[in-house]
Design a protein around this motif. Structure first.
Motif, PDB file in Angstrom:
ATOM      1  N   ALA A  29      -2.151  -7.817 -15.387  1.00 25.09           N
ATOM      2  CA  ALA A  29      -2.790  -6.499 -15.519  1.00 25.09           C
ATOM      3  C   ALA A  29      -1.753  -5.444 -15.903  1.00 25.09           C
ATOM      4  O   ALA A  29      -1.519  -4.485 -15.163  1.00 25.09           O
ATOM      5  CB  ALA A  29      -3.497  -6.119 -14.218  1.00 25.09           C
ATOM      6  N   SER A  30      -1.178  -5.608 -17.069  1.00 27.80           N
ATOM      7  CA  SER A  30      -0.125  -4.695 -17.515  1.00 27.80           C
ATOM      8  C   SER A  30      -0.638  -3.291 -17.781  1.00 27.80           C
ATOM      9  O   SER A  30       0.148  -2.342 -17.908  1.00 27.80           O
ATOM     10  CB  SER A  30       0.528  -5.253 -18.790  1.00 27.80           C
ATOM     11  OG  SER A  30      -0.447  -5.407 -19.820  1.00 27.80           O
ATOM     12  N   TRP A  31      -1.958  -3.115 -17.826  1.00 23.63           N
ATOM     13  CA  TRP A  31      -2.575  -1.818 -18.103  1.00 23.63           C
ATOM     14  C   TRP A  31      -2.600  -0.895 -16.882  1.00 23.63           C
ATOM     15  O   TRP A  31      -2.935   0.286 -17.007  1.00 23.63           O
ATOM     16  CB  TRP A  31      -4.010  -2.020 -18.605  1.00 23.63           C
ATOM     17  CG  TRP A  31      -4.777  -3.052 -17.824  1.00 23.63           C
ATOM     18  CD1 TRP A  31      -4.928  -4.371 -18.143  1.00 23.63           C
ATOM     19  CD2 TRP A  31      -5.469  -2.860 -16.585  1.00 23.63           C
ATOM     20  NE1 TRP A  31      -5.684  -5.025 -17.181  1.00 23.63           N
ATOM     21  CE2 TRP A  31      -6.022  -4.114 -16.218  1.00 23.63           C
ATOM     22  CE3 TRP A  31      -5.686  -1.757 -15.753  1.00 23.63           C
ATOM     23  CZ2 TRP A  31      -6.770  -4.288 -15.056  1.00 23.63           C
ATOM     24  CZ3 TRP A  31      -6.425  -1.936 -14.603  1.00 23.63           C
ATOM     25  CH2 TRP A  31      -6.960  -3.183 -14.260  1.00 23.63           C
ATOM     26  N   VAL A  32      -2.243  -1.384 -15.728  1.00 26.35           N
ATOM     27  CA  VAL A  32      -2.310  -0.575 -14.502  1.00 26.35           C
ATOM     28  C   VAL A  32      -1.396   0.641 -14.629  1.00 26.35           C
ATOM     29  O   VAL A  32      -0.236   0.529 -15.048  1.00 26.35           O
ATOM     30  CB  VAL A  32      -1.926  -1.419 -13.271  1.00 26.35           C
ATOM     31  CG1 VAL A  32      -1.676  -0.521 -12.052  1.00 26.35           C
ATOM     32  CG2 VAL A  32      -3.022  -2.431 -12.965  1.00 26.35           C
ATOM     33  N   ASN A  33      -1.894   1.797 -14.246  1.00 30.05           N
ATOM     34  CA  ASN A  33      -1.145   3.048 -14.375  1.00 30.05           C
ATOM     35  C   ASN A  33      -0.126   3.233 -13.255  1.00 30.05           C
ATOM     36  O   ASN A  33       1.064   3.399 -13.503  1.00 30.05           O
ATOM     37  CB  ASN A  33      -2.125   4.229 -14.393  1.00 30.05           C
ATOM     38  CG  ASN A  33      -1.422   5.574 -14.414  1.00 30.05           C
ATOM     39  OD1 ASN A  33      -0.676   5.887 -15.333  1.00 30.05           O
ATOM     40  ND2 ASN A  33      -1.658   6.374 -13.374  1.00 30.05           N
ATOM     41  N   HIS A  34      -0.583   3.222 -12.013  1.00 28.80           N
ATOM     42  CA  HIS A  34       0.301   3.450 -10.870  1.00 28.80           C
ATOM     43  C   HIS A  34      -0.247   2.683  -9.671  1.00 28.80           C
ATOM     44  O   HIS A  34      -1.447   2.410  -9.588  1.00 28.80           O
ATOM     45  CB  HIS A  34       0.395   4.945 -10.538  1.00 28.80           C
ATOM     46  CG  HIS A  34       1.558   5.287  -9.652  1.00 28.80           C
ATOM     47  ND1 HIS A  34       2.834   5.451 -10.132  1.00 28.80           N
ATOM     48  CD2 HIS A  34       1.637   5.482  -8.308  1.00 28.80           C
ATOM     49  CE1 HIS A  34       3.653   5.742  -9.135  1.00 28.80           C
ATOM     50  NE2 HIS A  34       2.952   5.763  -8.011  1.00 28.80           N
ATOM     51  N   ILE A  35       0.646   2.354  -8.745  1.00 31.72           N
ATOM     52  CA  ILE A  35       0.282   1.569  -7.564  1.00 31.72           C
ATOM     53  C   ILE A  35       0.649   2.342  -6.309  1.00 31.72           C
ATOM     54  O   ILE A  35       1.775   2.852  -6.184  1.00 31.72           O
ATOM     55  CB  ILE A  35       1.003   0.204  -7.567  1.00 31.72           C
ATOM     56  CG1 ILE A  35       0.585  -0.606  -8.802  1.00 31.72           C
ATOM     57  CG2 ILE A  35       0.696  -0.574  -6.286  1.00 31.72           C
ATOM     58  CD1 ILE A  35       1.442  -1.833  -9.047  1.00 31.72           C
ATOM     59  N   TYR A  36      -0.295   2.441  -5.370  1.00 32.18           N
ATOM     60  CA  TYR A  36      -0.068   3.100  -4.087  1.00 32.18           C
ATOM     61  C   TYR A  36      -0.215   2.061  -2.969  1.00 32.18           C
ATOM     62  O   TYR A  36      -1.156   1.261  -2.970  1.00 32.18           O
ATOM     63  CB  TYR A  36      -1.074   4.233  -3.868  1.00 32.18           C
ATOM     64  CG  TYR A  36      -0.951   5.356  -4.870  1.00 32.18           C
ATOM     65  CD1 TYR A  36      -0.096   6.437  -4.648  1.00 32.18           C
ATOM     66  CD2 TYR A  36      -1.684   5.336  -6.058  1.00 32.18           C
ATOM     67  CE1 TYR A  36       0.027   7.468  -5.575  1.00 32.18           C
ATOM     68  CE2 TYR A  36      -1.568   6.359  -6.994  1.00 32.18           C
ATOM     69  CZ  TYR A  36      -0.711   7.417  -6.741  1.00 32.18           C
ATOM     70  OH  TYR A  36      -0.597   8.430  -7.663  1.00 32.18           O
ATOM     71  N   ILE A  37       0.711   2.089  -2.035  1.00 29.10           N
ATOM     72  CA  ILE A  37       0.664   1.187  -0.883  1.00 29.10           C
ATOM     73  C   ILE A  37       0.514   2.045   0.367  1.00 29.10           C
ATOM     74  O   ILE A  37       1.417   2.805   0.718  1.00 29.10           O
ATOM     75  CB  ILE A  37       1.930   0.314  -0.792  1.00 29.10           C
ATOM     76  CG1 ILE A  37       2.093  -0.520  -2.070  1.00 29.10           C
ATOM     77  CG2 ILE A  37       1.868  -0.598   0.438  1.00 29.10           C
ATOM     78  CD1 ILE A  37       3.408  -1.280  -2.141  1.00 29.10           C
ATOM     79  N   VAL A  38      -0.640   1.929   1.022  1.00 20.18           N
ATOM     80  CA  VAL A  38      -0.951   2.731   2.205  1.00 20.18           C
ATOM     81  C   VAL A  38      -0.546   1.935   3.443  1.00 20.18           C
ATOM     82  O   VAL A  38      -1.007   0.799   3.651  1.00 20.18           O
ATOM     83  CB  VAL A  38      -2.456   3.062   2.250  1.00 20.18           C
ATOM     84  CG1 VAL A  38      -2.783   3.867   3.507  1.00 20.18           C
ATOM     85  CG2 VAL A  38      -2.866   3.837   0.992  1.00 20.18           C
ATOM     86  N   THR A  39       0.297   2.523   4.277  1.00 16.07           N
ATOM     87  CA  THR A  39       0.849   1.784   5.400  1.00 16.07           C
ATOM     88  C   THR A  39       1.225   2.724   6.547  1.00 16.07           C
ATOM     89  O   THR A  39       1.198   3.948   6.400  1.00 16.07           O
ATOM     90  CB  THR A  39       2.083   0.979   4.938  1.00 16.07           C
ATOM     91  OG1 THR A  39       2.567   0.173   6.005  1.00 16.07           O
ATOM     92  CG2 THR A  39       3.175   1.903   4.446  1.00 16.07           C
ATOM     93  N   ASP A  40       1.565   2.139   7.682  1.00 19.35           N
ATOM     94  CA  ASP A  40       1.876   2.898   8.895  1.00 19.35           C
ATOM     95  C   ASP A  40       3.383   2.913   9.137  1.00 19.35           C
ATOM     96  O   ASP A  40       3.915   2.075   9.865  1.00 19.35           O
ATOM     97  CB  ASP A  40       1.139   2.275  10.085  1.00 19.35           C
ATOM     98  CG  ASP A  40       1.391   3.013  11.393  1.00 19.35           C
ATOM     99  OD1 ASP A  40       1.969   4.119  11.359  1.00 19.35           O
ATOM    100  OD2 ASP A  40       1.015   2.485  12.459  1.00 19.35           O
ATOM    101  N   ASN A  41       4.060   3.847   8.486  1.00 14.34           N
ATOM    102  CA  ASN A  41       5.501   4.029   8.684  1.00 14.34           C
ATOM    103  C   ASN A  41       6.283   2.731   8.438  1.00 14.34           C
ATOM    104  O   ASN A  41       7.220   2.401   9.172  1.00 14.34           O
ATOM    105  CB  ASN A  41       5.773   4.534  10.110  1.00 14.34           C
ATOM    106  CG  ASN A  41       7.171   5.109  10.244  1.00 14.34           C
ATOM    107  OD1 ASN A  41       7.723   5.668   9.300  1.00 14.34           O
ATOM    108  ND2 ASN A  41       7.757   4.966  11.419  1.00 14.34           N
ATOM    109  N   GLN A  42       5.895   2.001   7.413  1.00 13.92           N
ATOM    110  CA  GLN A  42       6.556   0.755   7.063  1.00 13.92           C
ATOM    111  C   GLN A  42       6.784   0.700   5.550  1.00 13.92           C
ATOM    112  O   GLN A  42       6.073   1.358   4.785  1.00 13.92           O
ATOM    113  CB  GLN A  42       5.706  -0.457   7.483  1.00 13.92           C
ATOM    114  CG  GLN A  42       5.505  -0.604   8.980  1.00 13.92           C
ATOM    115  CD  GLN A  42       4.602  -1.790   9.307  1.00 13.92           C
ATOM    116  OE1 GLN A  42       3.641  -2.089   8.599  1.00 13.92           O
ATOM    117  NE2 GLN A  42       4.916  -2.485  10.391  1.00 13.92           N
ATOM    118  N   THR A  43       7.750  -0.103   5.148  1.00 12.75           N
ATOM    119  CA  THR A  43       7.991  -0.392   3.737  1.00 12.75           C
ATOM    120  C   THR A  43       8.386  -1.859   3.636  1.00 12.75           C
ATOM    121  O   THR A  43       9.232  -2.329   4.415  1.00 12.75           O
ATOM    122  CB  THR A  43       9.126   0.480   3.167  1.00 12.75           C
ATOM    123  OG1 THR A  43       8.771   1.861   3.288  1.00 12.75           O
ATOM    124  CG2 THR A  43       9.361   0.176   1.700  1.00 12.75           C
TER     125      THR A  43
END
Length: 315
Positions: free
Chosen positions: A64-78
């Motif tokens: 899916a190279s067409w994806v614009n931006h990615i958001y990762i919703v999380t609880d104070n983690q990476t």
């Protein structure tokens, strides 16, 4: 007007994080009602970490190279393996969810505030971290004639009786369908496929306002106790308003000669070896890896197959 900007939103948690585990246990024991939740809602298995997000992002890069931006919703983690990049933004719960409802371990609460993500595109696709793309895609696989596709598990509307021991999701779907029916008399009896969700942010926000009186009383539930879901309310409301493209998604169990329907595969311990070894022949649009304790890096698909190479998002 053709849709040409689509973001992706993930919800993710590292259930092995001792700080997060301590916080979860504290709040789990804060109310007797939480201990009475279905085990599938509160057990450690629900939060087990097999690095699914890493492999899901690999599938995005590859298919899916067409994806614009990615958001990762999380609880104070990476994720410890995630490389800093302009393409991905980590969104903490406190950035979108009112403080009085935090912390929360309730995915239905978290999903109810996805439209609050700053700079989120008006069209986005919601992924759980265990959901992945299985073949080369284009935007029209998820949005048809500017309408988000609703992936259904039935070709035609067909009301089925709720099982004797319904799951949280089954009851959430039923409750949402019934509430929308009270507002709009429409044939909404589709089964919804467990998978990714193409969403129009403006309409999702509209549903959040329309059903606020239904949702508000549940936002204080730290765990999934009362079956409710803005995601399902939004979905049925969009169907009723004819603002979605209903798309039957066949549950694929063996390779097909003809791809008549967008295919989906739900992976568990019983079929994971077969799936990994026959991935290219099966060629699903979407697959979900759930209810398995098999380390993914030991499977052919992830060890030396199509999803074995690191993505641009990995250290």
């Amino acid at each position: 007007m053709t849709i040409n900007k689509v973001d992706i939103v993930y919800t993710w948690v590292d259930g092995t994080d001792p700080i997060w585990q301590e916080k979860k246990e504290y709040h789990l024991n804060s109310k007797q009602e939480y201990l009475q939740c279905q085990n599938s809602q509160i057990s450690d298995d629900r939060y087990i970490e097999h690095c699914e997000l890493k492999y899901s992002l690999r599938s995005i890069c590859k298919f899916a190279s067409w994806v614009n931006h990615i958001y990762i919703v999380t609880d104070n983690q990476t994720p410890h393996w995630l490389k800093k990049t302009d393409k991905i933004t980590i969104i903490d719960h406190k950035d979108i969810i009112p403080e009085e409802f935090l912390p929360t371990f309730n995915s239905s609460v978290i999903e109810s505030f996805l439209h609050k993500i700053p700079n989120l595109a008006d069209n986005f696709i919601y992924f759980n971290d265990d959901m992945m793309i299985g073949r080369v895609t284009k935007i029209s696989d998820f949005f048809k004639n500017e309408k988000p596709r609703v992936f259904t598990s039935s070709i035609f509307p067909s009301r089925k009786k709720v099982k004797d021991k319904p799951t949280y999701n089954m009851l959430s779907i039923k409750n949402s369908r019934d509430k929308v029916k009270k507002i709009i008399k429409a044939n909404l009896n589709y089964g919804l496929r467990h998978g990714i969700r193409p969403i129009n942010k403006s309409h999702f926000s509209e549903s959040a306002c329309l059903f606020n009186h239904v949702l508000q009383s549940n936002f204080n539930e730290k765990f999934r106790l009362t079956p409710f879901s803005l995601l399902y309310l939004y979905t049925f409301y969009e169907i009723a308003k004819n603002r979605s493209a209903i798309t039957y998604q066949k549950h694929l169990k063996k390779p097909l000669l003809f791809d008549l329907f967008s295919t989906f595969i739900y992976i568990n311990n019983n079929n994971i070896e077969y799936f990994s070894s026959n991935f290219e022949q099966l060629s699903p649009l979407v697959f979900c890896i759930n209810e398995t304790n098999t380390p993914l890096e030991k499977l052919p698909l992830f060890s030396n197959g199509l999803l074995s190479e690191k993505s641009e998002f990995e250290l």
